[in-house]
Design an enzyme around this catalytic site. Structure first.
Site, PDB file in Angstrom:
ATOM      1  N   ASP A  61     -22.912   8.050   1.287  1.00 52.62           N
ATOM      2  CA  ASP A  61     -22.295   9.116   2.102  1.00 52.62           C
ATOM      3  C   ASP A  61     -20.940   9.547   1.549  1.00 52.62           C
ATOM      4  O   ASP A  61     -20.483  10.651   1.829  1.00 52.62           O
ATOM      5  CB  ASP A  61     -22.088   8.626   3.554  1.00 52.62           C
ATOM      6  CG  ASP A  61     -23.348   8.699   4.407  1.00 52.62           C
ATOM      7  OD1 ASP A  61     -24.268   9.476   4.074  1.00 52.62           O
ATOM      8  OD2 ASP A  61     -23.419   7.983   5.425  1.00 52.62           O
ATOM      9  N   HIS A  80      -3.200   3.787  -2.606  1.00 51.40           N
ATOM     10  CA  HIS A  80      -3.362   2.489  -3.266  1.00 51.40           C
ATOM     11  C   HIS A  80      -3.175   1.396  -2.222  1.00 51.40           C
ATOM     12  O   HIS A  80      -2.250   1.456  -1.415  1.00 51.40           O
ATOM     13  CB  HIS A  80      -2.328   2.315  -4.374  1.00 51.40           C
ATOM     14  CG  HIS A  80      -2.313   0.936  -4.960  1.00 51.40           C
ATOM     15  ND1 HIS A  80      -3.454   0.311  -5.413  1.00 51.40           N
ATOM     16  CD2 HIS A  80      -1.313   0.044  -5.142  1.00 51.40           C
ATOM     17  CE1 HIS A  80      -3.149  -0.896  -5.857  1.00 51.40           C
ATOM     18  NE2 HIS A  80      -1.858  -1.089  -5.700  1.00 51.40           N
ATOM     19  N   GLY A 107       0.853  -1.173   0.000  1.00 47.37           N
ATOM     20  CA  GLY A 107       0.000   0.000   0.000  1.00 47.37           C
ATOM     21  C   GLY A 107       0.882   1.213   0.000  1.00 47.37           C
ATOM     22  O   GLY A 107       2.041   1.146   0.404  1.00 47.37           O
ATOM     23  N   ASN A 108       0.345   2.316  -0.473  1.00 57.74           N
ATOM     24  CA  ASN A 108       1.107   3.554  -0.442  1.00 57.74           C
ATOM     25  C   ASN A 108       0.168   4.741  -0.478  1.00 57.74           C
ATOM     26  O   ASN A 108      -0.932   4.664  -1.024  1.00 57.74           O
ATOM     27  CB  ASN A 108       2.112   3.611  -1.602  1.00 57.74           C
ATOM     28  CG  ASN A 108       1.478   3.250  -2.934  1.00 57.74           C
ATOM     29  OD1 ASN A 108       0.680   4.006  -3.471  1.00 57.74           O
ATOM     30  ND2 ASN A 108       1.823   2.077  -3.458  1.00 57.74           N
ATOM     31  N   SER A 114       9.369   2.562  -1.981  1.00 60.16           N
ATOM     32  CA  SER A 114       8.930   1.242  -2.432  1.00 60.16           C
ATOM     33  C   SER A 114       9.358   0.137  -1.469  1.00 60.16           C
ATOM     34  O   SER A 114      10.521   0.073  -1.064  1.00 60.16           O
ATOM     35  CB  SER A 114       9.537   0.961  -3.815  1.00 60.16           C
ATOM     36  OG  SER A 114       9.080  -0.272  -4.329  1.00 60.16           O
ATOM     37  N   GLY A 115       8.411  -0.719  -1.091  1.00 62.98           N
ATOM     38  CA  GLY A 115       8.735  -1.963  -0.393  1.00 62.98           C
ATOM     39  C   GLY A 115       9.336  -1.822   0.993  1.00 62.98           C
ATOM     40  O   GLY A 115       9.950  -2.768   1.489  1.00 62.98           O
ATOM     41  N   SER A 137       7.688   4.605  -4.402  1.00 57.99           N
ATOM     42  CA  SER A 137       6.765   3.510  -4.716  1.00 57.99           C
ATOM     43  C   SER A 137       6.793   3.190  -6.201  1.00 57.99           C
ATOM     44  O   SER A 137       6.833   4.102  -7.040  1.00 57.99           O
ATOM     45  CB  SER A 137       5.345   3.936  -4.333  1.00 57.99           C
ATOM     46  OG  SER A 137       4.418   3.067  -4.917  1.00 57.99           O
ATOM     47  N   SER A 138       6.747   1.900  -6.523  1.00 61.65           N
ATOM     48  CA  SER A 138       6.719   1.513  -7.941  1.00 61.65           C
ATOM     49  C   SER A 138       5.456   2.038  -8.627  1.00 61.65           C
ATOM     50  O   SER A 138       5.398   2.105  -9.852  1.00 61.65           O
ATOM     51  CB  SER A 138       6.814  -0.009  -8.077  1.00 61.65           C
ATOM     52  OG  SER A 138       5.745  -0.627  -7.389  1.00 61.65           O
ATOM     53  N   ASP A 139       4.449   2.437  -7.837  1.00 61.80           N
ATOM     54  CA  ASP A 139       3.226   2.989  -8.419  1.00 61.80           C
ATOM     55  C   ASP A 139       3.321   4.493  -8.660  1.00 61.80           C
ATOM     56  O   ASP A 139       2.318   5.127  -9.009  1.00 61.80           O
ATOM     57  CB  ASP A 139       2.030   2.694  -7.495  1.00 61.80           C
ATOM     58  CG  ASP A 139       1.780   1.203  -7.354  1.00 61.80           C
ATOM     59  OD1 ASP A 139       1.677   0.534  -8.396  1.00 61.80           O
ATOM     60  OD2 ASP A 139       1.693   0.708  -6.216  1.00 61.80           O
TER      61      ASP A 139
END
Lengths: 232, 232, 232, 232
Positions: free
Chosen positions: A119, A94, A27-28, A44-45, A73-75
């Protein structure tokens, strides 16, 4: 550089394990300073219990690292696209939270079945279009951002009113005005996916909420006529 | 003897209850010193909160206890077979984690439905062939190892690319380069089984990921072109 | 003003996260002083770990705030209707607990399938009628109270014998002689919804309990012949 | 009187919330001193965090309280019957653990689908016959004991080999050589019910284990040839 934002992004990242949204390092969270055109993202990681605010990486809107000892992050390319194309968002999350992933794997939009959904999300949370083989083989993470943007545009969904997506065969991305709000939306998405899964197993009748219930609950918490909570 | 490995194997065993993978004493981790041809394994039926590094049992590749006051795990002959036949693995885990067991009981391979799976398992995690009555009555635990090896060979699955199996009507075994990585794979298997169960209840359409998505995610984290995480 | 009741209502509210019934701020408890005709309720949108007894808001039976620095729960008009129309109840709880919400979303009454249900709810827990578009657009929260009352009247259900409802496409409200008992009933409803969901997935045969089992278990814990627990 | 047994029974009761088997006060453990013909049981409706060893109630095999300030569990007549009719058991547990209850509500025997089941239960865990209206209206808890005994006799099940039952539309009772072992069996039953539920949703093919697998796993842990665990 951006010390205050780094601290906020760090704290938002640390909310993910507390809210039960991540396994291991999956997650990030990032947050942006729109004036400077720079965003801060988790490396990342790195394990959550070893993370510090100083580990956060600063990235510009071309996706280039501007400051930081660690790989972002790789994302990061996905976050870069979203910040460029969704100009009003201030934070992105993410995760691989399991209920949301189940809908992403099944390729089924998360329908608005109740007020818990309404909501926060003003309508279905869409599953993104599939990436082509070419899009996966080249610049995959950037193309993931592009397919999210394309899905919202083609389906005429406002990313501020529906602050999240289920990337097909992958998992959820959510966003919000701040990193904290993006984390809030990530948790709501997971809770709603759990509720909706069970409702859909109980019945496959059409049980989507009517538009007027969606309007009522969404605008009870959003916009100038919101009346939930305290005025600050 | 092998004090450092005993400590690693002990710590890997203690991860199992922390990760929610075991009830009572139903799990074990081992780790091997390939140079010496000896592996270290949890003793049988000892409660996790009473376990110490010194309780670990040292076993050779014939499955004979070389050192240790306690009986080794009753699954020791299975571990012995796997270390002999899968020469590149350094650690093995067995649990009765409930989502993975459900697929083992149903006799259904765990399909690759998303990136969470593909990041760790390069394709389906197979259910092993059934043991015959004869195989169950004689040298059961050794035969369990043999049937795992036979399943991978017959189905042409590389045990390094798919580091786990669902033993039919029993439960998961996972492995990895180290005891820690085998534990990591045990947790991923459980999480993926949970996600996949729910996806399969949402739809029975073919929702397996295409080969190119499997390639992308597996090689993002494995091999010489891996780019997830930090370079050490 | 009503310091003792404020403390009780505060403590009942704090039970909700402990019992796993709320995410974020999605729940509220109130309690009434029937002699004074005033009830005490949680403020709107305040996080549980920042809540104090002093934050509780005092409201009269017209739904007007009589004392309190903060806005009362946005569900206050629903509580007001229920206190007016159900004259013997002393406390009310609203949550978005996930199993109960799933039945509310599916629009399926929670059937009495076992003694766990019958010990607390003397028959089905009904899903409320749907609100009309007009009822949702105007005085929505008051109309939510009215539709609960109407559902119980039309279906001839005694709100003391069945101390809870599933508001359609929304979630559960429960009540009881005191705020504590209303919280107890909220937890029972959630546990029973979980059990019943799984029973209904195992079989769709008619598995409702017979009337005499309902009688036995309900009156084992309620009324003058109750024999469960200790005499005080 | 029976101070050592009271302490054991108290400690076994306190295991129930730790193992996630009870909500509120919905569970009880008893243990018997066969020489004296007396058993010790939890008092009715007392919260676990207020319980002390001294609160335990001593009962004879006619079901009469011999010592204790508090009312014994309302299920005491069920325990009495079981101690009388199952002469080799030393402890009994009743809970409303949710997965086991779901099978009891559905009226479906818990099938032996894997080794996790076979290690503890030598075959299906039966759902009891239904009680008649007359049996429920008069001496209900005693009749619950009788129907358990009758179910085992009619179906020719050995209560030592299958140390538990699902009382129809109610929930599980388990037993064992000691109160601790009865608690262990209560947890195994719950875990197995969870696994089996998911396996049965994945497939409705016949996936019961063959007799020789049942034999292998049951006798691996029970009887004179047992080889799991440590020799003491």
């Amino acid at each position: 550089m951006l010390e205050s934002l780094k601290k906020k992004v760090y704290e938002a990242n640390m909310q993910l394990p507390k809210l039960g949204l991540v396994t291991f390092t999956w997650g990030n969270v990032s947050g942006i300073d729109r004036d400077k055109g720079l965003f801060v993202i988790k490396p990342s990681g790195v394990e959550y219990d070893k993370l510090t605010p100083d580990d956060m990486v600063v990235v510009n809107l071309k996706g280039e690292v501007v400051e930081g000892k660690l790989n972002p992050s790789s994302d990061t390319p996905t976050h870069t696209v979203l910040y460029n194309k969704f100009p009003n968002i201030g934070g992105i999350v993410h995760t691989h939270s399991p209920w949301a992933v189940s809908f992403a794997e099944a390729g089924i939009d998360l329908p608005a079945l109740g007020t818990t959904h309404a909501d926060t999300f003003y309508g279905k949370v869409p599953v993104s279009n599939a990436l082509t083989e070419e899009e996966i083989k080249t610049a995959y993470e950037k193309n993931t951002g592009d397919v999210i943007v394309r899905t919202f545009r083609e389906r005429n969904i406002d990313p501020e009113a529906v602050p999240g997506v289920l990337v097909r065969q992958h998992g959820p991305f959510t966003w919000g005005a701040t990193p904290d709000k993006a984390v809030y939306n990530a948790k709501v998405l997971e809770v709603v996916a759990e509720m909706d899964y069970h409702a859909l197993q109980l019945t496959r009748d059409n049980i989507e909420v009517p538009q007027y219930l969606l309007d009522k609950h969404y605008y009870r918490k959003h916009g100038k006529n919101a009346y939930y909570g305290q005025k600050n």
